[in-house]
Design a protein around this motif. Sequence first.
Motif, PDB file in Angstrom:
ATOM      1  N   UNK A 744       1.083  -1.436   0.391  1.00  0.00           N
ATOM      2  CA  UNK A 744      -0.323  -0.378   0.367  1.00  0.00           C
ATOM      3  C   UNK A 744       0.568   1.223   0.097  1.00  0.00           C
ATOM      4  N   UNK A 745       0.860   2.620  -0.549  1.00  0.00           N
ATOM      5  CA  UNK A 745       0.787   3.227  -1.051  1.00  0.00           C
ATOM      6  C   UNK A 745       0.439   4.059  -1.500  1.00  0.00           C
ATOM      7  N   UNK A 746       0.598   5.783  -0.779  1.00  0.00           N
ATOM      8  CA  UNK A 746      -0.411   6.741  -0.929  1.00  0.00           C
ATOM      9  C   UNK A 746       0.020   7.511  -2.784  1.00  0.00           C
ATOM     10  N   UNK A 747      -1.204   7.182  -3.142  1.00  0.00           N
ATOM     11  CA  UNK A 747      -0.592   8.103  -5.152  1.00  0.00           C
ATOM     12  C   UNK A 747      -1.464   8.850  -5.662  1.00  0.00           C
ATOM     13  N   UNK A 748      -1.528   9.632  -6.177  1.00  0.00           N
ATOM     14  CA  UNK A 748      -2.902  10.521  -6.991  1.00  0.00           C
ATOM     15  C   UNK A 748      -2.467   9.745  -8.204  1.00  0.00           C
ATOM     16  N   UNK A 749      -1.850   9.223  -8.961  1.00  0.00           N
ATOM     17  CA  UNK A 749      -2.059   9.150 -10.566  1.00  0.00           C
ATOM     18  C   UNK A 749      -1.580   8.012 -10.271  1.00  0.00           C
ATOM     19  N   UNK A 750      -2.745   7.284 -11.403  1.00  0.00           N
ATOM     20  CA  UNK A 750      -1.813   5.441 -11.671  1.00  0.00           C
ATOM     21  C   UNK A 750      -1.971   5.320 -13.098  1.00  0.00           C
ATOM     22  N   UNK A 751      -0.977   4.908 -14.037  1.00  0.00           N
ATOM     23  CA  UNK A 751      -0.684   4.252 -15.441  1.00  0.00           C
ATOM     24  C   UNK A 751      -1.361   3.195 -15.403  1.00  0.00           C
ATOM     25  N   UNK A 752      -1.272   3.065 -16.340  1.00  0.00           N
ATOM     26  CA  UNK A 752      -2.479   1.352 -16.497  1.00  0.00           C
ATOM     27  C   UNK A 752      -1.727   0.830 -18.221  1.00  0.00           C
ATOM     28  N   UNK A 753      -1.161   0.272 -18.446  1.00  0.00           N
ATOM     29  CA  UNK A 753      -0.385   0.083 -19.535  1.00  0.00           C
ATOM     30  C   UNK A 753      -0.253  -1.556 -20.172  1.00  0.00           C
TER      31      UNK A 753
END
Length: 776
Positions: A744-753
């Motif tokens: 678990x980590x705190x993020x704003x953007x998630x890129x899915x390739x």
Amino acid sequence: MSVFRKLVVLALIAITWSCEEKKVNKTFTEEEIAVIPKPAQLTLAEGSFQFGDDTKIVISDAAQKEMISGFLSKFKNAAGWDLEVSEKAPKADFVKLVVDENLEEEAYKLDVNSDRVIISAKGNAGFLYGLETLRQLLPVSIESADKIGDTAWVIPNLIITDQPRYKYRGLMLDVSRHFFEIDYLKETIDRLAMLKMNVLHLHLVDDQGWRIEIKKYPKLTEFGAWRVDQEDKHWDGREETSPDEKGTYGGFYTQDELKDLVAYAATKNVEIIPEIEMPAHVTSAIAAYPELSCHERPVGVPSGGVWPITDIYCAGKEHTFEFLENVLLEVMEIFPSKYIHVGGDEATKTNWATCPHCKQRMQTEGLKNVEELQSYFITRMERFINKNGKRLIGWDEILEGGIAPEATVMSWRGVAGGVEAAKQGHDVIMTPGSHAYFDHYQGPQNEEPLAWGGYTPLSKVYTFDPLVEGMTDEEAKHVLGGQANLWSEQIKTTDHSEYMIFPRLAALSETLWSPKKSRNWEDFSSRIETMFKRYDLMDINYAKSSYLVMEDVKIDMETKEVSVELKNEYTDADIRYTLNDAKLTDNATKYTEPLIINKTTEIHASLFKDDKPVGVPFNTTVEFHKAVGKDVTFKEIYNEQYQGEGKFGMVNTLRGTKNFHDGHWQAWLAKGMEAVVDLGEEMPIHEVILGTLENQGPGIYFPTAVKVYVSNDGKTYKEVGVEKRAFAKNPSFDLKDFKITFDEQSVRYVKVVAESMKTLPNGGDVWLFVDEIVIN
């Protein structure tokens, strides 16, 4: 009186009392009569007739004895009785067949009172159908293969006057794409007769297999009946076969087997119509005799789909017509049917356009183009068929370039071809793909065995009508009836074949037999449930798809609420549901209006009958996740053919089905997908799921890898996980969630390739289909 005699008397009294106790004098209601197809006229009376082991079957000639054998065998199996057949009627307790020359050929009259049953008909067809109605008036246990105890074999007192609406009532079985043994064809004939259907159309020739012995041309079955086994691959994903590879998958019917089948069918009033395809769908013949094509190159029998179909008979060579005439002479010796079906569909005529023989033929005959050359081909074959006392049937493509003069058109591309043919004065058999193609799905695709696509449920088949609105009376006279078609590209087993045919054939039988004014879906829905019980006892693997609960899901992106509508084929269906961990029992909530869901929820539902769930239960999960309603940007936008729900299509909780036309999929052609989800603010996440589809036939493949990257500034990303999947052959349709979990980590953007194969090794672009990016 001795003790022994007392015991005997007591036993006799007990037996007599027991027999008398079983005597039933029941008065039936119309709701208890579940005959399919529904009789034209029925008048119910008080009381009933009861069959017993002394009931006699009275016939008027020896020819009727074979015809009634099937009916007698039912009592032999279920009741253990050998009912006596006689030519003289007793005073009571008999079923009598009475010849009435005033009735039409397939019509019958059934007159039942408490003393006897009279079936009146002109000939064996009417008597057969009268007996089939009698069979359906009996308790469903008459279908049992084993003896049933404590059953009162009672039927209602009534008068039925019945005759068909249409004279042609058919089923086509494709035995070329997958071969089915003679015993299964006989079982199918029995079931056709039960539903008062009178035609079995056998598709004996196609690219993938030649199924009929032709003694003058033995290579047709030596080579053309067998193909290389590629059954582990999707039908349209199979490799081209070399003419040097030996085929091991297939089979064929000998002429003796087919003659026996024809004779058997005649006892059931079923006419078998052979289809010998021409000029296309004949690669199996060209594989055996390459000289029949324009190019004369050796070819292998295809193991799967062929498109476009360019290996067709050469229309310029006299040898082609000599071959076909010789083949048809042997075919006509086997099949006494008045029709010969020649196919005539889907011919790609590019070879004709360049072939010197075909060019010479067009010049000699004054033909303008290859369409007129096909018309010449069919017209010439029709003259030969007519000269031999038969009539030609072809698919509606035979209209192109000018129709053969006496040809009957089988309209499959909708009904337009049939309407046009009727306007030209040709007889027509309606078999539109929309209602009569039984290789289509009949329930939600996720819950059904593999089919060819399309959606033709039981209720839709029941709306079929061969007569098209707007036809004149004169045009309507040319509509002979209708037919169901079961193409077998995806149908490998008899169980699967039965599943696709039943119960839809029962619905079609009523549309072709019963008066249109008597048609009522609610009434039929009740009667088909009784037929299901018969199918159970007959060991028919029928589809229960009409019981399935379906969903219609929508989301309001402003309120973030999902609306789930539950529905079923049956009018006023008793659908009940539970949520999350609650069991689906009789305490389930009755569905009355769409469910409004605003958090992750499991929905369980079923159709209920008599307070009990029936059929396969419906289960779905509406999954709310952290990406719902968030902005998604793509490196390259999805293909315009598959846009899903647009902007929020990838983050709206709505999941796609195996039907890739369902509107929930976004797709990329010959490229991968790169999407960035902006969560709007930093938040803790530990999992990303990508929903995908594979259907190798139309070129839809799973990604070869899915990678997930995260960022807080939208510029610098780090990889947090990957799931790889090597390419594998897959003859089925499958859904797969690629699931990537990480700390678990705190993020704003998630890129899915999602990486795609892009192109296949043997050519052709690859589709990548995605329905949802789930972030938890």
